[in-house]
Design a protein around this motif. Sequence first.
Motif, PDB file in Angstrom:
ATOM      1  N   VAL A 135       0.837  -1.203   0.000  1.00 13.77           N
ATOM      2  CA  VAL A 135       0.000   0.000   0.000  1.00 13.77           C
ATOM      3  C   VAL A 135       0.872   1.252   0.000  1.00 13.77           C
ATOM      4  CG1 VAL A 135      -1.720   1.313   1.292  1.00 13.77           C
ATOM      5  CG2 VAL A 135      -1.935  -1.164   1.104  1.00 13.77           C
TER       6      VAL A 135
ATOM      7  N   ASN B 285       0.839   3.999  -2.895  1.00 10.19           N
ATOM      8  CA  ASN B 285       0.556   5.385  -2.546  1.00 10.19           C
ATOM      9  C   ASN B 285       1.672   6.320  -3.003  1.00 10.19           C
ATOM     10  OD1 ASN B 285       0.242   7.411   0.394  1.00 10.19           O
ATOM     11  ND2 ASN B 285      -1.113   7.404  -1.355  1.00 10.19           N
TER      12      ASN B 285
ATOM     13  N   THR C 250      -8.886   8.963  -5.668  1.00 13.62           N
ATOM     14  CA  THR C 250      -9.593   7.889  -4.969  1.00 13.62           C
ATOM     15  C   THR C 250      -8.613   6.865  -4.398  1.00 13.62           C
ATOM     16  OG1 THR C 250     -11.512   8.158  -6.424  1.00 13.62           O
ATOM     17  CG2 THR C 250     -11.331   6.084  -5.205  1.00 13.62           C
ATOM     18  N   VAL C 251      -7.615   6.486  -5.199  1.00 11.22           N
ATOM     19  CA  VAL C 251      -6.607   5.534  -4.717  1.00 11.22           C
ATOM     20  C   VAL C 251      -5.838   6.128  -3.542  1.00 11.22           C
ATOM     21  CG1 VAL C 251      -4.517   4.269  -5.340  1.00 11.22           C
ATOM     22  CG2 VAL C 251      -6.407   4.435  -6.968  1.00 11.22           C
TER      23      VAL C 251
ATOM     24  N   GLN D  53      -6.959   8.313  -1.360  1.00  9.11           N
ATOM     25  CA  GLN D  53      -7.827   8.305  -0.174  1.00  9.11           C
ATOM     26  C   GLN D  53      -7.966   6.890   0.392  1.00  9.11           C
ATOM     27  OE1 GLN D  53      -8.966  10.992   1.416  1.00  9.11           O
ATOM     28  NE2 GLN D  53      -7.792  12.158  -0.108  1.00  9.11           N
ATOM     29  N   TRP D  54      -8.049   5.886  -0.474  1.00  7.89           N
ATOM     30  CA  TRP D  54      -8.127   4.515  -0.007  1.00  7.89           C
ATOM     31  C   TRP D  54      -6.846   4.128   0.738  1.00  7.89           C
ATOM     32  CZ3 TRP D  54     -11.795   1.007   0.656  1.00  7.89           C
ATOM     33  CH2 TRP D  54     -13.014   1.166  -0.005  1.00  7.89           C
ATOM     34  N   ALA D  55      -5.706   4.540   0.220  1.00  7.30           N
ATOM     35  CA  ALA D  55      -4.437   4.238   0.889  1.00  7.30           C
ATOM     36  C   ALA D  55      -4.385   4.890   2.268  1.00  7.30           C
ATOM     37  CB  ALA D  55      -3.264   4.720   0.032  1.00  7.30           C
TER      38      ALA D  55
ATOM     39  N   GLY E 133      -6.946   5.601   4.082  1.00  5.52           N
ATOM     40  CA  GLY E 133      -7.874   4.841   4.925  1.00  5.52           C
ATOM     41  C   GLY E 133      -7.243   3.569   5.469  1.00  5.52           C
ATOM     42  N   VAL E 134      -6.450   2.889   4.631  1.00  6.96           N
ATOM     43  CA  VAL E 134      -5.753   1.680   5.087  1.00  6.96           C
ATOM     44  C   VAL E 134      -4.760   2.023   6.193  1.00  6.96           C
ATOM     45  CG1 VAL E 134      -4.138  -0.132   4.385  1.00  6.96           C
ATOM     46  CG2 VAL E 134      -6.056   0.472   2.916  1.00  6.96           C
TER      47      VAL E 134
END
Length: 263
Positions: free
Chosen positions: A21, A25, A47-48, A50-52, A54-55
């Motif tokens: 991740v 990122n 989006t990617v 923000q997902w990273a 979040g992880v």
Amino acid sequence: MRSRVRDLVDSTRFQQLIVAVIVVNAIVLGLQTVPAIEREYGSIVDTVDQWALGVFVLELVLRLYAHGRAFFRDPWSCFDLLVVLISLAPIAHGSSVLRALRIIRVLRLLSVLPNLRRVVAALLSAVPAVLSIVAVLTLLLYVAGVMATNLYGTAPGGYFSDLGASMLTLFQIITGDAWSDVMREVMTEYPLAWIFFVGFVLLGTFTVLNLFIATMVSAMESQIAAERKAAIPEPRAAEDEQAVLLELRALRAEIRELRKARD
């Protein structure tokens, strides 16, 4: 439940997932600096990103729950927390500084990968020795700067017009950045200036700067030796444990004999 979460966050596969991740990122943050990609795929890249993030937040929450107060006693965990908190800071359109600080997330690789942690630990342990070398180098630059200002203050190019300019030029010479061009320009007015330049390069570059390399190598060797010593149990400790077990067995045998005698 807490022990299961601890086993999860400390597992090799979970750490490999976090490394993946972080790498993804880092690539995404680099792509956001390319205007063409930002125009065409800006929403996907964001989006990617923000997902990273979040992880990373989920991972920190799990580690906080798994380790409790021990989380804050680990310097690397505190470093991860600081990096994620910086990433969570609200970013306005004009806040280019906060947007630029998002790349700090990539530094989490230092806390995840053991080899990188070893390098950082070695660098930190070498700080006192490095400071001593910096002091020697500063003294050398000062002494040579005063000499160069007095000897070549009127040389073309203004390289040694005052003490500040002289020290800056000498620092450039130590790094090896076009020092021969500076020397030849000064030699147009002072033909014997090569003696000063060659002597300074030999003393500054090949002696003082190499001390940095020697210090880093020594620190790395000490760090690796300490890790190996911590990983391998001391033979003495194993012998002491065996001796204690033998004594316990002997005491048990004596107790049995006393019981038999009493009966």
